[in-house]
Structures are given as structure tokens and as C-alpha cells.
Design a protein around this motif. Structure first.
Motif, PDB file in Angstrom:
ATOM      1  N   THR A  68       0.814  -1.220   0.000  1.00 32.84           N
ATOM      2  CA  THR A  68       0.000   0.000   0.000  1.00 32.84           C
ATOM      3  C   THR A  68       0.848   1.271   0.000  1.00 32.84           C
ATOM      4  N   ASP A  69       2.047   1.227   0.591  1.00 32.31           N
ATOM      5  CA  ASP A  69       2.850   2.425   0.863  1.00 32.31           C
ATOM      6  C   ASP A  69       2.066   3.417   1.717  1.00 32.31           C
ATOM      7  N   ALA A  70       1.135   2.907   2.518  1.00 31.86           N
ATOM      8  CA  ALA A  70       0.306   3.741   3.384  1.00 31.86           C
ATOM      9  C   ALA A  70       1.129   4.232   4.574  1.00 31.86           C
ATOM     10  N   PRO A  71       0.667   5.331   5.203  1.00 28.56           N
ATOM     11  CA  PRO A  71      -0.494   6.157   4.855  1.00 28.56           C
ATOM     12  C   PRO A  71      -0.125   7.197   3.792  1.00 28.56           C
ATOM     13  N   PRO A  72      -1.108   7.836   3.147  1.00 30.93           N
ATOM     14  CA  PRO A  72      -0.801   8.852   2.149  1.00 30.93           C
ATOM     15  C   PRO A  72       0.008  10.016   2.710  1.00 30.93           C
ATOM     16  N   GLY A  73      -0.196  10.348   3.980  1.00 27.69           N
ATOM     17  CA  GLY A  73       0.602  11.356   4.665  1.00 27.69           C
ATOM     18  C   GLY A  73       1.049  10.806   6.000  1.00 27.69           C
ATOM     19  N   LEU A  74       2.326  10.952   6.325  1.00 30.43           N
ATOM     20  CA  LEU A  74       2.829  10.385   7.568  1.00 30.43           C
ATOM     21  C   LEU A  74       2.158  11.033   8.767  1.00 30.43           C
ATOM     22  N   ASP A  75       1.995  10.207   9.806  1.00 31.66           N
ATOM     23  CA  ASP A  75       1.412  10.661  11.075  1.00 31.66           C
ATOM     24  C   ASP A  75      -0.025  11.136  10.914  1.00 31.66           C
ATOM     25  N   THR A  76      -0.758  10.402  10.090  1.00 25.96           N
ATOM     26  CA  THR A  76      -2.173  10.685   9.849  1.00 25.96           C
ATOM     27  C   THR A  76      -2.979   9.413  10.103  1.00 25.96           C
ATOM     28  N   PRO A  77      -4.288   9.542  10.280  1.00 28.57           N
ATOM     29  CA  PRO A  77      -5.118   8.342  10.460  1.00 28.57           C
ATOM     30  C   PRO A  77      -5.202   7.535   9.166  1.00 28.57           C
ATOM     31  N   TYR A  78      -5.235   6.230   9.308  1.00 28.51           N
ATOM     32  CA  TYR A  78      -5.451   5.324   8.171  1.00 28.51           C
ATOM     33  C   TYR A  78      -5.881   3.998   8.763  1.00 28.51           C
ATOM     34  N   ALA A  79      -7.059   3.542   8.426  1.00 31.68           N
ATOM     35  CA  ALA A  79      -7.643   2.380   9.074  1.00 31.68           C
ATOM     36  C   ALA A  79      -7.147   1.075   8.460  1.00 31.68           C
ATOM     37  N   ALA A  80      -7.208   0.018   9.249  1.00 35.02           N
ATOM     38  CA  ALA A  80      -6.882  -1.304   8.723  1.00 35.02           C
ATOM     39  C   ALA A  80      -7.788  -1.656   7.547  1.00 35.02           C
ATOM     40  N   ALA A  81      -9.044  -1.221   7.615  1.00 31.13           N
ATOM     41  CA  ALA A  81      -9.960  -1.473   6.500  1.00 31.13           C
ATOM     42  C   ALA A  81      -9.499  -0.769   5.230  1.00 31.13           C
ATOM     43  N   ASP A  82      -8.858   0.391   5.382  1.00 25.07           N
ATOM     44  CA  ASP A  82      -8.316   1.094   4.215  1.00 25.07           C
ATOM     45  C   ASP A  82      -7.158   0.310   3.601  1.00 25.07           C
ATOM     46  N   ILE A  83      -6.312  -0.265   4.459  1.00 24.29           N
ATOM     47  CA  ILE A  83      -5.221  -1.097   3.959  1.00 24.29           C
ATOM     48  C   ILE A  83      -5.787  -2.274   3.178  1.00 24.29           C
ATOM     49  N   ALA A  84      -6.770  -2.945   3.758  1.00 25.66           N
ATOM     50  CA  ALA A  84      -7.385  -4.091   3.095  1.00 25.66           C
ATOM     51  C   ALA A  84      -8.004  -3.699   1.757  1.00 25.66           C
ATOM     52  N   ALA A  85      -8.727  -2.578   1.745  1.00 23.37           N
ATOM     53  CA  ALA A  85      -9.377  -2.142   0.504  1.00 23.37           C
ATOM     54  C   ALA A  85      -8.357  -1.823  -0.581  1.00 23.37           C
ATOM     55  N   SER A  86      -7.251  -1.198  -0.182  1.00 27.34           N
ATOM     56  CA  SER A  86      -6.203  -0.886  -1.148  1.00 27.34           C
ATOM     57  C   SER A  86      -5.604  -2.148  -1.744  1.00 27.34           C
ATOM     58  N   LEU A  87      -5.305  -3.119  -0.906  1.00 30.73           N
ATOM     59  CA  LEU A  87      -4.735  -4.375  -1.391  1.00 30.73           C
ATOM     60  C   LEU A  87      -5.732  -5.138  -2.260  1.00 30.73           C
ATOM     61  N   GLU A  88      -6.996  -5.128  -1.862  1.00 29.65           N
ATOM     62  CA  GLU A  88      -8.028  -5.797  -2.665  1.00 29.65           C
ATOM     63  C   GLU A  88      -8.132  -5.148  -4.044  1.00 29.65           C
ATOM     64  N   GLY A  89      -8.040  -3.811  -4.085  1.00 30.81           N
ATOM     65  CA  GLY A  89      -8.099  -3.118  -5.365  1.00 30.81           C
ATOM     66  C   GLY A  89      -6.928  -3.473  -6.262  1.00 30.81           C
ATOM     67  N   VAL A  90      -5.750  -3.605  -5.678  1.00 29.99           N
ATOM     68  CA  VAL A  90      -4.586  -4.024  -6.462  1.00 29.99           C
ATOM     69  C   VAL A  90      -4.818  -5.417  -7.033  1.00 29.99           C
ATOM     70  N   LEU A  91      -5.343  -6.314  -6.222  1.00 31.71           N
ATOM     71  CA  LEU A  91      -5.624  -7.668  -6.710  1.00 31.71           C
ATOM     72  C   LEU A  91      -6.624  -7.656  -7.863  1.00 31.71           C
ATOM     73  N   ASP A  92      -7.672  -6.840  -7.734  1.00 31.20           N
ATOM     74  CA  ASP A  92      -8.665  -6.740  -8.802  1.00 31.20           C
ATOM     75  C   ASP A  92      -8.000  -6.352 -10.121  1.00 31.20           C
ATOM     76  N   THR A  93      -7.141  -5.319 -10.058  1.00 35.06           N
ATOM     77  CA  THR A  93      -6.493  -4.833 -11.277  1.00 35.06           C
ATOM     78  C   THR A  93      -5.506  -5.844 -11.818  1.00 35.06           C
ATOM     79  N   LEU A  94      -4.731  -6.472 -10.931  1.00 33.63           N
ATOM     80  CA  LEU A  94      -3.764  -7.470 -11.380  1.00 33.63           C
ATOM     81  C   LEU A  94      -4.459  -8.629 -12.081  1.00 33.63           C
ATOM     82  N   ALA A  95      -5.549  -9.110 -11.514  1.00 39.41           N
ATOM     83  CA  ALA A  95      -6.264 -10.223 -12.133  1.00 39.41           C
ATOM     84  C   ALA A  95      -6.795  -9.824 -13.506  1.00 39.41           C
TER      85      ALA A  95
END
Length: 261
Positions: free
Chosen positions: A210-237
Motif C-alpha cells: 500500500t505504501d500507506a499512509p498517504p501522509g505520515l502521522d495521519t489516520p489510516y484504518a486497517a480497512a483502508d489497507i485491506a481495501a487498497s490491497l483488494e483493489g490491487v488484486l482486482d487490477t492485477l487479475a
């Protein structure tokens, strides 16, 4: 239990409430390689996240911090010492782009110290997460010289993972020939070249990040990490024209192996 998704490059330590994010990530079946950007951050991240079963913490020194002057020779030495004793190393590397290229010599010296330390203190299963902007060839030169890639230094060899690869097609061919792996994120897949590279990379060299978060020292949820990885998988497939579930399983298994999960 093997994770269903593995984030091979995440600045988890610089996400607000990182321990809570790590705990929720474990509930979601996510494993994370945390990639600190300085030696001080490395030590702090180990203290903060070292007890999380689904997290591995690397030893890092990001080239931007060399370029800014925030880290110098002393920090490069600290990073090398930490890397020498660490199975996981990153984020490390080079950035010779327009913004940061003025410090190319200092960046190279620091990267060489870290790679040399890894070569001098080989560890089974060592993984490096590598930043290389307008510098993939130079990074490969260093890795090859010290035997971390290729066949010339089997005793010191490591798994070298280029994160968000953006080099030339010739550099991609060279990195593949030398046995490197590649972690892919949404930003890489946002470009035509990045998508083409993601199509060409052999499946057994392909990882997610993910290279998360978009800005250091900011909020970013575990669900956001999961969604980002799922989106990468969708595109790769889609771009690789393969069945998504099987691809997801194979990539997750490879990531889990690398993180010793």
C-alpha cells in the motif's frame, strides 16, 4: 493461520494509533511489513509493534531523509548496524529524481553501507524493501556488487523487493534476471507503464503493498489497507487475465513465506 492479504511495504509506525490498526488488521487477516524511514523510527517501531504477531518491522533509512539533511553519516552508520542484525530491512534505497537527486552521492554512500552490512552479516530469509526512483540501475549495481542479488554471492544473498518499481524496461529485465521481486501498489497501477510492468512480472515475483499512509502521522484504518490491497488484486487479475482467487492465494502465500508467518 496464513494471512489472506500481505502488505509488503507500509509505514504502519507512522499511522496514528498504529497498535490498534495492527490489531484490527490481524482480525481482518492482514499481515504487514512495517518499513520505517530512519534508525530512530526503526527503534521506536520495534518497541511499539514488536509484539504484534501479524507485523514484521524493518530497519530503514529512506533516501529522502538523507536528502533533507535530517539524517547524515551517523544515521547511516546506525542504519547499517540495525540492518546487519535484522532479517527485515527497509525502507532503504536511492532517489535520483529531480527533487532529491542533488544528494545522489550521499544517498549512495548510505545505501552502500547498509547493503555492505547485510552482506557481511548474512541471515537466512533476509528481505529488503527497496526504494528506487530514477536509480534502479544504480541500486542494482550496489546490490550486485555486494552479492545480495545474482549468483555471485550465494552466502550473502537476500530477497530484494523493489517497491513501486518505476525504472526503465531494461532495468526491469535486469532486476528480474537478478532474481528481484516487486511489490505493487495502486499508484503504480495508475500509470500505463506500471500496469504493463505488473503484467510482465512473473507471478512468483509479484507481491502487494500500500505504501500507506498517504501522509505520515495521519489516520489510516486497517480497512483502508485491506481495501487498497483488494483493489490491487482486482487490477492485477484483470490485466493478467487470470482467476482472481487463485492469484490472491498464491501472492498471499508468497508474502507469508517472506515474513515467516
Amino acid at each position: 493461520m496464513e494471512p489472506r492479504l500481505v502488505d509488503m511495504h507500509c509505514h504502519l509506525d507512522r499511522i496514528l494509533d498504529a497498535t490498534e490498526v495492527a490489531a484490527v488488521a490481524e482480525d481482518l487477516g492482514l499481515a504487514i511489513l512495517c518499513t520505517p524511514v530512519t534508525p530512530a523510527d526503526t527503534r521506536a517501531a520495534r518497541d511499539l509493534l514488536g509484539g504484534c504477531a501479524n507485523v514484521r518491522v524493518g530497519a530503514g533509512l529512506h533516501p529522502w531523509w538523507i536528502d533533507s539533511g535530517a539524517c547524515g553519516e551517523a544515521e547511516a552508520g546506525e542504519a547499517a548496524d540495525l540492518a546487519a542484525a535484522s532479517r527485515f530491512v527497509g525502507e532503504v534505497g536511492l532517489d535520483f529524481g529531480r527533487v532529491h537527486g542533488g544528494s545522489a552521492a550521499a544517498q549512495t554512500a548510505a545505501f552502500e553501507r547498509i547493503v555492505a552490512a547485510c552482506a557481511a552479516h548474512p541471515l537466512p530469509g533476509r528481505v529488503l524493501s527497496i526504494h528506487a526512483v530514477h536509480s534502479a540501475g544504480s541500486a542494482l549495481d550496489v546490490l550486485e556488487r555486494f552479492g545480495l542479488v545474482g549468483t555471485g554471492g550465494a552466502a550473502a544473498a537476500a530477497t530484494c523487493v523493489f517497491h513501486w518499481f518505476s525504472g526503465t524496461s531494461e532495468e526491469l529485465v535486469r532486476a528480474r534476471r537478478l532474481g528481484c521481486l516487486f511489490s505493487v501498489n495502486p499508484m503504480m497501477l495508475a500509470t500505463r507503464r506500471g500496469r504493463e510492468y505488473a503484467r510482465q512480472i512473473p507471478e512468483d515475483r509479484l507481491l502487494l503493498e500500500t505504501d500507506a499512509p498517504p501522509g505520515l502521522d495521519t489516520p489510516y484504518a486497517a480497512a483502508d489497507i485491506a481495501a487498497s490491497l483488494e483493489g490491487v488484486l482486482d487490477t492485477l487479475a484483470e490485466i493478467r487475465r487470470v482467476e482472481r482467487g487463485a492469484l490472491a492465494s498464491r501472492i498471499a502465500h508468497r508474502g507469508a513465506e517472506l515474513l515467516a508467518l
